[in-house]
Motif scaffolding. Structure first.
Motif, PDB file in Angstrom:
ATOM      1  N   LEU A 285       0.647  -1.349  -0.180  1.00  0.00           N
ATOM      2  CA  LEU A 285      -0.150  -0.005  -0.093  1.00  0.00           C
ATOM      3  C   LEU A 285       0.645   1.345   0.396  1.00  0.00           C
ATOM      4  O   LEU A 285       0.814   2.496  -1.552  1.00  0.00           O
ATOM      5  N   VAL A 286       1.818   1.156   0.899  1.00  0.00           N
ATOM      6  CA  VAL A 286       2.582   2.605   0.607  1.00  0.00           C
ATOM      7  C   VAL A 286       3.057   3.020  -0.285  1.00  0.00           C
ATOM      8  O   VAL A 286       3.729   4.078  -0.371  1.00  0.00           O
ATOM      9  N   THR A 287       4.176   1.465  -1.435  1.00  0.00           N
ATOM     10  CA  THR A 287       4.755   1.114  -2.195  1.00  0.00           C
ATOM     11  C   THR A 287       3.999   1.980  -3.348  1.00  0.00           C
ATOM     12  O   THR A 287       4.093   2.798  -4.156  1.00  0.00           O
ATOM     13  N   THR A 288       2.837   1.678  -3.647  1.00  0.00           N
ATOM     14  CA  THR A 288       1.933   1.913  -4.684  1.00  0.00           C
ATOM     15  C   THR A 288       1.460   4.029  -4.153  1.00  0.00           C
ATOM     16  O   THR A 288       1.110   4.420  -5.050  1.00  0.00           O
ATOM     17  N   GLY A 289       0.694   4.002  -2.968  1.00  0.00           N
ATOM     18  CA  GLY A 289       0.597   5.144  -2.836  1.00  0.00           C
ATOM     19  C   GLY A 289       0.644   5.978  -2.107  1.00  0.00           C
ATOM     20  O   GLY A 289       0.493   7.069  -2.121  1.00  0.00           O
ATOM     21  N   GLY A 290       2.020   5.573  -1.481  1.00  0.00           N
ATOM     22  CA  GLY A 290       3.219   6.495  -0.922  1.00  0.00           C
ATOM     23  C   GLY A 290       2.528   6.525   0.517  1.00  0.00           C
ATOM     24  O   GLY A 290       1.538   6.852   0.967  1.00  0.00           O
ATOM     25  N   THR A 291       3.653   6.719   1.712  1.00  0.00           N
ATOM     26  CA  THR A 291       2.466   7.236   2.916  1.00  0.00           C
ATOM     27  C   THR A 291       2.041   8.179   2.900  1.00  0.00           C
ATOM     28  O   THR A 291       1.210   7.991   3.578  1.00  0.00           O
ATOM     29  N   VAL A 292       1.903   9.284   2.349  1.00  0.00           N
ATOM     30  CA  VAL A 292       1.070  10.256   2.453  1.00  0.00           C
ATOM     31  C   VAL A 292      -0.400   9.735   1.646  1.00  0.00           C
ATOM     32  O   VAL A 292      -1.684  10.288   2.729  1.00  0.00           O
ATOM     33  N   GLY A 293      -0.510   8.831   0.705  1.00  0.00           N
ATOM     34  CA  GLY A 293      -1.343   8.935   0.902  1.00  0.00           C
ATOM     35  C   GLY A 293      -2.529   7.715   0.775  1.00  0.00           C
ATOM     36  O   GLY A 293      -3.844   7.666   1.069  1.00  0.00           O
ATOM     37  N   VAL A 294      -1.870   7.191   1.832  1.00  0.00           N
ATOM     38  CA  VAL A 294      -1.864   6.161   2.871  1.00  0.00           C
ATOM     39  C   VAL A 294      -2.791   6.695   3.812  1.00  0.00           C
ATOM     40  O   VAL A 294      -3.726   6.942   3.984  1.00  0.00           O
ATOM     41  N   LEU A 295      -2.556   7.435   3.964  1.00  0.00           N
ATOM     42  CA  LEU A 295      -2.625   8.054   5.212  1.00  0.00           C
ATOM     43  C   LEU A 295      -3.811  10.009   4.743  1.00  0.00           C
ATOM     44  O   LEU A 295      -5.039   9.044   6.060  1.00  0.00           O
ATOM     45  N   VAL A 296      -3.868   9.723   3.995  1.00  0.00           N
ATOM     46  CA  VAL A 296      -4.399  10.805   3.470  1.00  0.00           C
ATOM     47  C   VAL A 296      -6.379   9.818   3.313  1.00  0.00           C
ATOM     48  O   VAL A 296      -6.840  10.340   3.388  1.00  0.00           O
ATOM     49  N   SER A 297      -6.095   8.735   2.972  1.00  0.00           N
ATOM     50  CA  SER A 297      -7.229   7.183   2.536  1.00  0.00           C
ATOM     51  C   SER A 297      -7.700   7.446   4.047  1.00  0.00           C
ATOM     52  O   SER A 297      -9.214   7.065   3.575  1.00  0.00           O
ATOM     53  N   LEU A 298      -7.487   6.784   4.682  1.00  0.00           N
ATOM     54  CA  LEU A 298      -7.857   6.516   5.565  1.00  0.00           C
ATOM     55  C   LEU A 298      -8.346   7.524   6.929  1.00  0.00           C
ATOM     56  O   LEU A 298      -9.247   7.580   7.403  1.00  0.00           O
ATOM     57  N   LEU A 299      -7.532   8.638   6.740  1.00  0.00           N
ATOM     58  CA  LEU A 299      -7.862   9.918   7.028  1.00  0.00           C
ATOM     59  C   LEU A 299      -9.307  10.706   7.053  1.00  0.00           C
ATOM     60  O   LEU A 299     -10.574  10.465   7.059  1.00  0.00           O
ATOM     61  N   ALA A 300      -9.113  10.703   5.168  1.00  0.00           N
ATOM     62  CA  ALA A 300     -10.302  10.682   4.382  1.00  0.00           C
ATOM     63  C   ALA A 300     -11.558  10.122   5.297  1.00  0.00           C
ATOM     64  O   ALA A 300     -12.733  10.715   5.432  1.00  0.00           O
ATOM     65  N   GLY A 301     -12.008   8.567   5.418  1.00  0.00           N
ATOM     66  CA  GLY A 301     -12.741   7.623   5.600  1.00  0.00           C
ATOM     67  C   GLY A 301     -13.100   8.050   7.355  1.00  0.00           C
ATOM     68  O   GLY A 301     -14.429   7.794   7.492  1.00  0.00           O
TER      69      GLY A 301
END
Length: 495
Positions: free
Chosen positions: A372-388
């Motif tokens: 997940l981190v490789t695909t979306g980047g650490t920021v992308g993962v955190l943003v996805s989680l926070l948005a949900g």
């Protein structure tokens, strides 16, 4: 005595990067399925064009460029899971009858998309080497590895590069020599290669991928090479390279998506030669790349097997088809310190060792979070989680709000969840969408059932049930949206 793996693939290519651009998906799939994979590279590519401006000085220093490309190759092969690598000139045989080192022959453009021999190839150029001399060296490798399949360039060399064409000829001759009992080759036992494969792309599939890539890139600002040149997609209806083969010539094809991440990572390692590598979650492609010619081309979602005349690729095809997604380690083989003239063990000779500058052990498998981190980047993962989390909580709070008996709250809540899910997919791909969905569902369930008697969510009201079930449905809706809507931003570029 050791037991060799049942299936062994030997791939032969002219330069570093040819193995990844031409067959990265096949090599990675084979290694993933438990096939023992070896690669031989004929030259170090010291006459290749250099793309990054900060490395431009290497174009004037062939020795340093060769060292750089050796390192790039080693990293790329490790990413693909290749078990061993050797440069052809490292085979300790025929000393005094051939150059100590085989140099990149260079090329010139005959016309757009078609290369021809360079006018200034050196005396130690690979193409200046007699086919039989090079083939005898490669035949030594074949008898050591005893491959069940050999993979190399197709007769036209992809786009006519003289080293690619020579690699095809040398490999074809080496297979003949390795099977000839009259050829001593230091006492190594003869070996008949059951299957010879050529790198190929199915013509109609390639045209479909080019059309899709043109559509995706047409909806975004043009991409540029470091020198400012606009990267453009070739005409899908135009002339294709000799890699393209009609469907009737293709023996089998396999989905590359399980190893797409590895292939794209391997491509990025070849940074002097390859640019604009990015994932695309498409129908006929999983990514894009460009070379120094500024042509933006697809990384296909399928690998295609093309068997040479008289060969049967069914055994390797069956291995790839049976792959259940579990990474299997080939049976152990005895290491060989050097390729020597010792008599081979008839039950299974030692394979080619990992040479200096060659591939390391297979790249470690990443866990779910790592992918997940490789695909979306650490920021992308955190943003996805926070948005949900945020949209799940806000929707739960406001879902019962009405304005003149209109259910404004639940409409806004579901719209917010859908927007969060779509954004997560765009930022971090399917993994980001999954994280956002889990956060939404977890938040709504927690607020519903961890506070019995509270008034945030009244579970005996129809509108509350609509929210409880509507939120996950909104997330599923985001997953069902067409992949092409997300273009080359569906997953962030790996760094």
């Amino acid at each position: 005595m050791t037991t060799q793996p049942e299936h062994r693939l030997l791939a032969v290519f002219a330069h570093p990067d040819d193995e990844t651009i031409g067959a990265g998906g096949l090599l990675a799939l084979a290694a993933r399925a438990g096939v023992d994979v070896s690669v031989v590279t004929c030259t170090r590519g010291e006459r290749g064009e250099v793309i990054p401006p900060d490395l431009a000085h290497l174009a004037e220093d062939p020795e340093q460029l060769a060292l750089r490309r050796e390192a790039e190759l080693s990293a790329a092969l490790a990413e693909l899971g290749v078990h061993r690598h050797l440069f052809l000139d490292q085979v300790p045989a025929l000393e005094g009858q051939r150059p100590t080192r085989f140099a990149d022959s260079g090329m010139r453009w005959v016309r757009p998309g078609l290369a021809g021999p360079s006018a200034d190839a050196s005396g130690d150029a690979f193409t200046a080497l007699d086919v039989d001399v090079a083939a005898h060296l490669l035949a030594v490798v074949v008898r050591h590895v005893r491959p069940t399949a050999v993979l190399t360039e197709e007769p036209g060399g992809g786009y006519g590069h003289p080293d690619h064409v020579h690699a095809h000829r040398v490999t074809s001759r080496a297979v003949e020599i390795a099977a000839d009992a009259a050829e001593p080759l230091g006492g190594l036992a003869p070996w008949q290669v059951p299957t010879v494969l050529w790198v190929a792309q199915e013509e109609s599939h390639l045209r479909a991928a080019l059309a899709e890539l043109a559509d995706v890139t047409g909806r975004h600002e043009p991409r540029h090479a470091p020198d400012g040149t606009v990267l453009s997609v070739p005409d899908p209806g135009g002339e294709l390279s000799s890699l393209a083969a009609p469907a009737a010539a293709i023996t089998a094809s396999f989905d590359v998506r399980p190893v797409a991440e590895q292939v794209l990572a391997a491509l990025r390692h070849h940074s002097t030669q390859v640019q604009a590598v990015a994932p695309i979650d498409g129908r006929a492609l999983v990514g894009q790349l460009a070379l120094s010619n500024a042509a933006l081309v697809p990384v296909l979602d399928r690998v295609h097997l093309r068997a040479a005349p008289g060969s049967d690729a069914s055994a390797l095809a069956a291995v790839l088809a049976d792959d259940d997604g579990v990474t299997r380690v080939p049976a152990p083989v005895a290491p060989a310190p050097v390729l020597s003239g010792e008599q081979a063990d008839p039950a299974g000779p030692s394979p080619v060792p990992a040479a200096t500058g060659g591939a390391a052990e297979p790249a470690p498998r990443r866990g779910v979070l790592g992918r997940l981190v490789t695909t979306g980047g650490t920021v992308g993962v955190l943003v996805s989680l926070l948005a949900g989390l945020v949209m799940g909580a806000l929707g739960t709070v406001v879902h019962r709000f009405t304005l003149e008996d209109l259910p404004v709250g639940i409409v806004l809540g579901l719209a917010g969840v859908l927007a969060a899910a779509v954004a997560a997919r765009a930022i971090a791909g399917g993994g980001g969408l999954l994280l956002a969905a889990l956060a939404v569902v977890g938040t709504t369930q927690a607020m519903a059932f961890l506070r019995p008697g509270g008034d945030v969510l009244v579970t005996n009201e129809a509108i509350s049930y609509a929210w409880l079930f509507g939120a996950p449905i909104a997330c599923v809706t985001a997953a069902l949206l067409p992949a092409r809507w997300f273009g080359d931003h569906s997953r962030r570029r790996r760094t």
